[in-house]
Design an enzyme around this catalytic site. Structure first.
Site, mmCIF file in Angstrom:
data_model
loop_
_atom_site.group_PDB
_atom_site.id
_atom_site.type_symbol
_atom_site.label_atom_id
_atom_site.label_comp_id
_atom_site.label_asym_id
_atom_site.label_seq_id
_atom_site.Cartn_x
_atom_site.Cartn_y
_atom_site.Cartn_z
ATOM 1 N N ARG A 1 0.887 -1.174 0.000
ATOM 2 C CA ARG A 1 0.000 0.000 0.000
ATOM 3 C C ARG A 1 0.916 1.213 0.000
ATOM 4 O O ARG A 1 1.616 1.469 0.981
ATOM 5 C CB ARG A 1 -0.896 -0.012 1.246
ATOM 6 C CG ARG A 1 -1.588 1.310 1.495
ATOM 7 C CD ARG A 1 -2.683 1.211 2.534
ATOM 8 N NE ARG A 1 -3.853 0.558 1.971
ATOM 9 C CZ ARG A 1 -5.061 0.560 2.539
ATOM 10 N NH1 ARG A 1 -5.256 1.187 3.680
ATOM 11 N NH2 ARG A 1 -6.071 -0.045 1.962
ATOM 12 N N HIS B 1 -7.222 1.054 -6.361
ATOM 13 C CA HIS B 1 -7.478 0.149 -5.220
ATOM 14 C C HIS B 1 -8.195 -1.105 -5.746
ATOM 15 O O HIS B 1 -9.369 -1.345 -5.445
ATOM 16 C CB HIS B 1 -8.334 0.881 -4.183
ATOM 17 C CG HIS B 1 -8.355 0.237 -2.832
ATOM 18 N ND1 HIS B 1 -7.622 -0.893 -2.514
ATOM 19 C CD2 HIS B 1 -9.031 0.564 -1.682
ATOM 20 C CE1 HIS B 1 -7.838 -1.211 -1.246
ATOM 21 N NE2 HIS B 1 -8.695 -0.360 -0.720
ATOM 22 N N GLN C 1 -10.126 -3.765 -3.432
ATOM 23 C CA GLN C 1 -11.411 -3.284 -2.916
ATOM 24 C C GLN C 1 -12.539 -3.596 -3.896
ATOM 25 O O GLN C 1 -13.609 -4.075 -3.508
ATOM 26 C CB GLN C 1 -11.323 -1.763 -2.690
ATOM 27 C CG GLN C 1 -12.618 -1.159 -2.178
ATOM 28 C CD GLN C 1 -12.938 -1.620 -0.765
ATOM 29 O OE1 GLN C 1 -12.090 -1.569 0.102
ATOM 30 N NE2 GLN C 1 -14.160 -2.078 -0.535
ATOM 31 N N ASP D 1 -17.183 7.232 -0.918
ATOM 32 C CA ASP D 1 -15.887 7.061 -0.252
ATOM 33 C C ASP D 1 -15.592 8.384 0.451
ATOM 34 O O ASP D 1 -16.284 9.388 0.222
ATOM 35 C CB ASP D 1 -14.817 6.729 -1.324
ATOM 36 C CG ASP D 1 -13.438 6.433 -0.730
ATOM 37 O OD1 ASP D 1 -13.322 6.273 0.502
ATOM 38 O OD2 ASP D 1 -12.466 6.379 -1.520
ATOM 39 N N CYS E 1 -16.340 1.750 0.777
ATOM 40 C CA CYS E 1 -15.158 0.906 1.001
ATOM 41 C C CYS E 1 -14.719 0.920 2.459
ATOM 42 O O CYS E 1 -14.024 0.011 2.899
ATOM 43 C CB CYS E 1 -14.024 1.346 0.084
ATOM 44 S SG CYS E 1 -13.627 3.097 0.235
ATOM 45 N N ARG F 1 -13.452 -8.622 1.496
ATOM 46 C CA ARG F 1 -12.027 -8.331 1.273
ATOM 47 C C ARG F 1 -11.219 -9.599 1.533
ATOM 48 O O ARG F 1 -10.282 -9.909 0.803
ATOM 49 C CB ARG F 1 -11.546 -7.198 2.206
ATOM 50 C CG ARG F 1 -12.174 -5.836 1.955
ATOM 51 C CD ARG F 1 -11.786 -5.253 0.622
ATOM 52 N NE ARG F 1 -10.345 -5.154 0.467
ATOM 53 C CZ ARG F 1 -9.593 -4.173 0.962
ATOM 54 N NH1 ARG F 1 -10.145 -3.174 1.617
ATOM 55 N NH2 ARG F 1 -8.274 -4.151 0.773
HETATM 56 N N1 CP Z 1 -11.177 -0.202 2.535
HETATM 57 C C1 CP Z 1 -9.918 -0.313 2.953
HETATM 58 O O1 CP Z 1 -8.981 -0.475 2.183
HETATM 59 O O2 CP Z 1 -9.783 -0.233 4.313
HETATM 60 P P1 CP Z 1 -8.406 -0.020 5.098
HETATM 61 O O3 CP Z 1 -7.878 1.329 4.677
HETATM 62 O O4 CP Z 1 -8.791 -0.051 6.554
HETATM 63 O O5 CP Z 1 -7.466 -1.114 4.741
HETATM 64 N N1 NVA Z 2 -9.903 6.780 -1.142
HETATM 65 C C1 NVA Z 2 -9.547 6.290 0.168
HETATM 66 C C2 NVA Z 2 -9.794 4.824 0.274
HETATM 67 C C3 NVA Z 2 -9.544 4.224 1.619
HETATM 68 C C4 NVA Z 2 -9.718 2.749 1.650
HETATM 69 C C5 NVA Z 2 -8.094 6.630 0.445
HETATM 70 O O1 NVA Z 2 -7.270 6.479 -0.458
HETATM 71 O O2 NVA Z 2 -7.778 7.024 1.563
#
Ligand code: CP
Ligand code: NVA
Length: 301
Positions: free
Chosen positions: A100, A127, A130, A220, A260, A288
């Site tokens: 990530r 992502h 997701q 989101d 999400c 997930r």
């Molecule tokens: N939706 C998602 O990716 O959650 P986290 O940021 O908690 O991993």
């Molecule tokens: N768009 C959000 C998604 C979190 C899972 C971010 O990138 O923070």
């Protein structure tokens, strides 16, 4: 099948559907407590440059359920040593890498220099994991053929929307982004998706038109990780796009609500909606686990 999961646009529609089918099978096995140790003795390295609840817990638990193990690294790529050198080191020890990152280029670079599979667990651009879990959830609630559905994504044209656009370019589904002016997605990515999509992919600022006839309303956070400095300014601009009961009433009766997570209750969504009968947000969170196990077992076996 590709070696890595960086973008859903790298997969064919059939490959995505195979992953979703496999995710359903793994979910059934897990529910029945039937062992499915497909990655016995294998190790996944998990790099996190940003916070996480769902991604971290589900990848770690998923590896455990598949008979493997995982190693967690909270680190910034490219600071202590180059990204290619990190990839070359990890390559010698582990069987897969999940990352990530802020910069999308960093995950692309990891994949370029690592021979083991690299899985995108969110970048500033995409992502994909997701959306696999979300699609599994949608199929559970609305049937396996998504082609007649309209999903209205309300809010920022961000990483999650980009991955929905990539999904819709491979698997038939009608997708509309309803966003404030100035918060459009990467329109190059969107036009590439439109060129190969069987359904419609639309970007609009018009809330009524965007929500009309929608079967699913998705939102989101208004400020993604790394955009915390903009949060206050965004609160004002995005306020008309809050998913509340009045906005949900513009969609089809009985429309699903998806997010999400993490959710900012009172900002992009009200508690009334996220706790309401149409909300499937915790099904998405659960899936997930199953969708990522399908990715892990497909790429790392
Ligand atoms: N939706 C998602 O990716 O959650 P986290 O940021 O908690 O991993
Ligand atoms: N768009 C959000 C998604 C979190 C899972 C971010 O990138 O923070």
């Amino acid at each position: 099948m590709v070696n890595d999961l960086i973008s859903l646009a790298d997969l064919t529609g059939d490959e995505i559907l195979e992953l979703l089918q496999f995710a359903d099978e793994l979910k059934a096995l897990q529910k029945a407590r039937t062992p499915h140790r497909l990655l016995e003795g294998k190790t996944l390295a998990m790099i996190f440059e940003k916070p996480s609840l769902r991604t971290r817990l589900t990848f770690q638990t998923g590896m455990f359920q598949l008979g493997g193990s995982s190693v967690l690294m909270d680190m910034r790529l490219g600071e202590r040593e180059s990204v290619p050198d990190v990839a070359r080191n990890l390559d010698r020890w582990v069987d897969g890498i999940m990352a990530r990152t802020f910069s999308h280029d960093h995950i692309v670079e990891l994949a370029e220099y690592a021979s083991v599979p690299v899985i995108n667990a969110l970048t500033d651009l995409l992502h994909p994991c997701q959306i696999l879990a979300d699609a599994q959830t949608l199929r559970e609630h609305r049937g396996k053929d998504l082609s007649s559905l309209k999903l209205a994504f309300v809010g920022d044209g961000n990483n999650v929307f980009h991955s929905w656009a990539n999904f819709a370019s491979r698997v038939p589904l009608n997708l509309t982004l309803v966003c404030p002016k100035g918060y459009e997605p990467d329109m190059n990515l969107v036009s590439r998706a439109q060129q190969s999509a069987k359904g419609e992919i639309v970007v609009t600022h018009d809330i009524d038109a965007g929500l009309k006839d929608s079967d699913v309303v998705y939102t989101d956070v208004w400020a993604s990780m790394g955009q915390e400095d903009e949060a206050l300014a965004r609160e004002k601009v995005f306020a008309p796009y809050q998913v509340n009961a009045a906005l949900m009433a513009k969609a089809k009766p009985g429309a699903l609500f998806m997010h999400c997570l993490p959710a900012h209750r009172g900002s992009e969504v009200t508690s009334e909606v996220i706790d309401g009968p149409g909300s499937v947000v915790f099904d998405e969170a659960e899936n997930r686990l199953h969708a990522q196990k399908a990715v892990l077992a497909t790429l790392m076996r």
